[in-house]
Design a protein around this motif. Structure first.
Motif, PDB file in Angstrom:
ATOM      1  N   PHE A 188       2.978   6.372  -3.130  1.00  0.00           N
ATOM      2  CA  PHE A 188       3.900   7.383  -3.677  1.00  0.00           C
ATOM      3  C   PHE A 188       4.106   7.251  -5.185  1.00  0.00           C
ATOM      4  O   PHE A 188       4.841   7.993  -5.793  1.00  0.00           O
ATOM      5  N   LYS A 189       3.456   6.218  -5.807  1.00  0.00           N
ATOM      6  CA  LYS A 189       3.563   6.049  -7.254  1.00  0.00           C
ATOM      7  C   LYS A 189       2.601   7.005  -7.962  1.00  0.00           C
ATOM      8  O   LYS A 189       1.730   7.627  -7.360  1.00  0.00           O
ATOM      9  N   LYS A 190       2.697   7.074  -9.343  1.00  0.00           N
ATOM     10  CA  LYS A 190       1.811   7.906 -10.166  1.00  0.00           C
ATOM     11  C   LYS A 190       0.388   7.332 -10.084  1.00  0.00           C
ATOM     12  O   LYS A 190       0.182   6.125 -10.131  1.00  0.00           O
ATOM     13  N   LYS A 191      -0.602   8.231  -9.984  1.00  0.00           N
ATOM     14  CA  LYS A 191      -1.992   7.768  -9.827  1.00  0.00           C
ATOM     15  C   LYS A 191      -2.517   7.210 -11.150  1.00  0.00           C
ATOM     16  O   LYS A 191      -2.268   7.773 -12.216  1.00  0.00           O
ATOM     17  N   VAL A 192      -3.289   6.063 -11.090  1.00  0.00           N
ATOM     18  CA  VAL A 192      -3.878   5.489 -12.311  1.00  0.00           C
ATOM     19  C   VAL A 192      -5.391   5.716 -12.379  1.00  0.00           C
ATOM     20  O   VAL A 192      -6.001   5.579 -13.416  1.00  0.00           O
ATOM     21  N   ARG A 198       3.914   1.534  -0.980  1.00  0.00           N
ATOM     22  CA  ARG A 198       4.649   1.673  -2.229  1.00  0.00           C
ATOM     23  C   ARG A 198       3.769   2.366  -3.284  1.00  0.00           C
ATOM     24  O   ARG A 198       4.191   3.276  -3.973  1.00  0.00           O
ATOM     25  N   HIS A 199       2.494   1.934  -3.391  1.00  0.00           N
ATOM     26  CA  HIS A 199       1.597   2.521  -4.400  1.00  0.00           C
ATOM     27  C   HIS A 199       1.193   3.944  -4.040  1.00  0.00           C
ATOM     28  O   HIS A 199       0.856   4.722  -4.918  1.00  0.00           O
ATOM     29  N   THR A 214       0.825  -1.201   0.000  1.00  0.00           N
ATOM     30  CA  THR A 214       0.000   0.000   0.000  1.00  0.00           C
ATOM     31  C   THR A 214       0.862   1.255   0.000  1.00  0.00           C
ATOM     32  O   THR A 214       0.633   2.184  -0.783  1.00  0.00           O
TER      33      THR A 214
END
Lengths: 579, 177
Positions: free
Chosen positions: B31-35, B28-29, B26
């Motif tokens: 801070f990733k780019k939003k999809v 990790r995602h 959770t």
């Protein structure tokens, strides 16, 4: 001269049978068939040498063709029916040469011939599927398509077009012709019912031959030469006889189109139902084209004993009444007190079973001799027979209404009732037809006749006036369209057009033919034979078979003229009754 | 068949390690780019060749390209298309194009966006375009008529222009097209 050709084409059945012709044996693609040496000309009846295409047809081999038509004189112009052939080789002793294995030696002809115009000879072998024949067909087709527009999406013939069909079999996927096509007049009104597209015409001359030799009206012809040849009507004259729409049927492409059917529906949507034309006593065999309970066209169906391949324009276009908005679609009951008032009070939604029950009770209670029945010679044999049985039971005075107009020498009969013969044979009609009508009118006037049953006719138009109808204690009417009688009826039973039910008619020559159901009846309307059967069962308290087959077979047992017939054996083209 | 339940080890029975593992994914995602797309304010870019709703097109002269051959009506698997042919008069105002539909309806509730109509059309008159989300306030509103379909379809830039070519050819030969 013209009238002579017309009459010969029309009366196929009455023509004396030609003496059996000498048979000769030929081989078609290796299959041996025996064909008569001569075949009568379709128009004049004169014996002509049997052609290769007729021999192929006898061997169940179809040779592609455009200009040839079995019912027309041969033109030999399209060249599509080119075939190869061989004849027995003749030795110096003028006898056929025999191969070592005992078979006759065949010498193949060097050149192909057109099958439609080449007579067969004894021992001839015809080859219709050799590589050379195939190449010839491809060549002929490519030439025919040079100037033919590729507008199948617009063309009404698409789906039943011989050019389209043979293009699938023998055509190229792409045209090698890069030059501009020859343009010709489009949307030419040849006559009041025919629109011609000259660009699509492949110059087969079927229409010219039909109207000249069969219809007896030499109205069409080609003008100009070569690729510029153009079909046209005689200058200053419309192509207007009673048989013009047959040219649309026999046109192998979409050049001649019916103004009535043009751009109305694509043919592949049409459900085809075998039926009969009801516009006169000839009883032409037809195919009804319908989609989703709407009728789009009538087309003639081949029956050499009645109408050959043709039908008249009058009958062909007489179908629109079936789809009329004011069709009678509900069972109606008018209370006796309301009688005579303009509006006529109606009780709420009477049902078939209730109304038939009430009618049965009233008919049972009626005193003998107080009932009269006016039937219609537009009804089927079965319906007229059921009515005749009902009349016999009730001791009713019956008749049907004659309908006479001008006929012609080809197909249109002066008797415009489709089933006058049936009305006579079942005993419902007086002799001559209509002679009992004054007696019925007189009976109502004197008060002797208190109940009148009218089927499919307007009583006020055949001598029983509206004031006489108002005098009746009980008026039962069954009809398809409203008229003065149905408006006055105490009980109104909505019936079906012939396209909405099954049954049989007997034509003027006594041929009993059946027709099938193409579309569903409107609203609450029911086939007349159904409720007549129910009424008869109610009144006589005797059971019967409640199917059209059963009613027909029962009738065949009871009516001497129909004895021996059954619904199943009638087939598609009917059987001549003993009249 | 009886499946034996696996006996959990002490590490597995502790529960917390598994929870931490999940939490790692959770975070990790996070801070990733939003999809996620904020539909319907945001819309995805429809790819080339996408099969959306079928619409009718006009040619460059403003004529309905459809000639009412009814092949699409015939081929349509869910029977969504209904065409009323023009009748014997054809279309008087469309030059040498003799035929056009009097009415053309597509029931978008029935349409399955299969593209058979576009495939079968011999006149290049119907195309599956990019609309994928059709809404209406009632069933009647979802039956698109000819005017609506033409308005949505727009103009097709046809390179062949066969009707113009045919008319020019005829005129050059001195025949009324």
């Amino acid at each position: 001269m013209l009238t002579e050709t017309m009459s010969t084409a029309a009366t196929i059945e009455t023509k004396p049978q030609p003496p059996p012709a000498e048979k000769i044996k030929v081989k078609v693609d290796g299959k041996e068939v025996a064909v008569p040496k001569t075949t009568p000309d379709p128009v004049t009846g004169k014996p002509l040498p049997t052609s290769m295409i007729q021999a192929c047809a006898a061997a169940n081999v179809i040779v592609p063709h455009y200009c040839y038509h079995p019912k027309l004189p041969v033109a030999g112009s399209c060249r599509m029916c080119l075939v190869e052939f061989g004849t027995p080789a003749i030795g110096p002793d003028r006898k056929p040469i025999v191969n070592p294995d005992g078979t006759t030696k065949i010498s193949r002809a060097l050149r192909p011939v057109i099958a439609c115009a080449t007579p067969v000879s004894p021992g001839m072998e015809i080859y219709t599927n050799t590589p050379a024949v195939r190449l010839m067909r491809e060549g002929v087709l490519e030439f025919l398509l040079i100037n033919h527009p590729l507008d199948c999406p617009i063309c009404d013939q698409a789906g039943e077009c011989k050019l389209q069909e043979y293009s699938v079999d023998y055509g190229n996927s792409e045209s090698r012709f890069v030059e501009a096509k020859v343009h010709k007049p489009k949307r030419v009104e040849l006559g009041p019912r025919i629109v011609l597209d000259d660009e699509r015409c492949i110059l087969c001359s079927r229409c010219i031959r039909f109207t000249r030799d069969v219809a007896g009206d030499d109205a069409l012809g080609f003008v100009n030469r070569g690729s510029h040849s153009t079909l046209t009507a005689y200058p200053g004259r419309a192509f207007d006889n009673n048989y013009t729409l047959n040219t649309v049927d026999i046109c192998p492409v979409g050049a001649l189109t019916s103004k009535d059917f043009r751009f109305r529906m694509r043919v592949w949507f049409l459900k085809e139902t075998r039926s009969l034309c009801t516009s006169c006593a000839t009883g032409c065999n037809i195919v009804i084209g319908s989609r989703e309970d709407a009728i789009y066209r009538y087309e003639p169906r081949e029956n050499d004993a009645v109408n050959s391949c043709w039908m008249c324009d009058h009958g062909r276009l007489n179908y629109k009444w079936i789809g009329r908005e004011d069709r009678l679609v509900e069972v109606r009951k008018r209370e006796a007190e309301g009688r005579g008032q303009a509006s006529g009070s109606r009780s709420a939604a009477p049902t078939w079973s209730a109304v038939l029950g009430e009618i049965s009770q009233k008919l049972k209670a009626a005193e003998p001799g107080s009932i009269a029945i006016v039937a219609s010679a537009r009804q089927t044999n079965e319906e007229l027979h059921l009515l005749a049985k009902l009349a016999k039971r009730l001791g009713a005075l019956t008749d049907s209404v004659p309908r006479i107009a001008a006929g012609d020498k080809l197909l249109l009969n002066a008797d415009r009732n489709p089933n006058s013969t049936g009305a006579r044979l079942t005993g419902i009609a007086a002799d001559p037809m209509g002679s009992n009508l004054p007696a019925i009118a007189g009976g109502i006037r004197s008060g002797r006749i208190k109940t009148l049953i009218v089927f499919g006719e307007d009583a006020t138009k055949c001598g029983i006036d509206a004031d006489l109808l108002d005098k009746l204690e009980l008026l039962i009417a069954s009809d398809i369209l409203p008229n003065a009688t149905t408006r006055r009826a105490h009980y109104l039973l909505p019936g079906c057009a012939h396209a909405e039910k099954r049954g049989t008619f007997t034509n003027t020559k006594g041929r009993v033919q059946k027709f099938l159901k193409a579309v569903e009846p409107r609203g609450d309307a029911r086939p007349e034979w159904e409720y007549l059967h129910e009424l008869l069962v109610n009144v006589t308290s005797r059971d019967g078979i409640a199917s059209i087959e059963g009613v027909f077979n029962e009738m065949a047992k009871e009516v001497p003229a129909f004895s021996g017939l059954t619904w199943a054996t009638l087939g598609d083209t009917g059987i001549s009754a003993k009249i | 068949m009886i499946i034996k339940r696996k006996k959990l080890s002490l590490w597995e029975r502790l529960y917390l390690p598994a929870m931490l593992g999940g939490f790692k994914v959770t975070v990790r995602h996070f801070f990733k780019k939003k999809v996620t797309m904020q539909y319907p304010e945001e819309r995805w870019v429809v790819p080339e060749g996408y099969r959306g709703a079928p619409y009718l097109v006009k040619d460059q002269e403003g004529r309905t390209k459809c000639v009412s051959c009814q092949l699409c009506e015939f081929v349509c698997p869910p029977k969504a298309i209904r065409i009323t042919p023009p009748g014997p008069t054809g279309v008087p105002g469309a030059g040498n194009v003799e035929k056009a539909p009097a009415e053309f309806e597509i029931n978008m509730l029935r349409c399955i966006f299969c593209g058979f109509c576009q495939e079968v059309c011999p006149e290049e008159a119907i195309f599956l375009m990019q609309d994928y989300s059709l809404t209406g306030t009632g069933r009647d509103g979802m039956i698109y008529d000819k005017d609506k379909l033409l308005a949505l379809g727009g103009v097709h830039n046809d390179q062949t222009r066969k009707w113009n070519r045919k008319a020019e050819e005829a005129r050059a030969q001195g025949v009324k097209p």
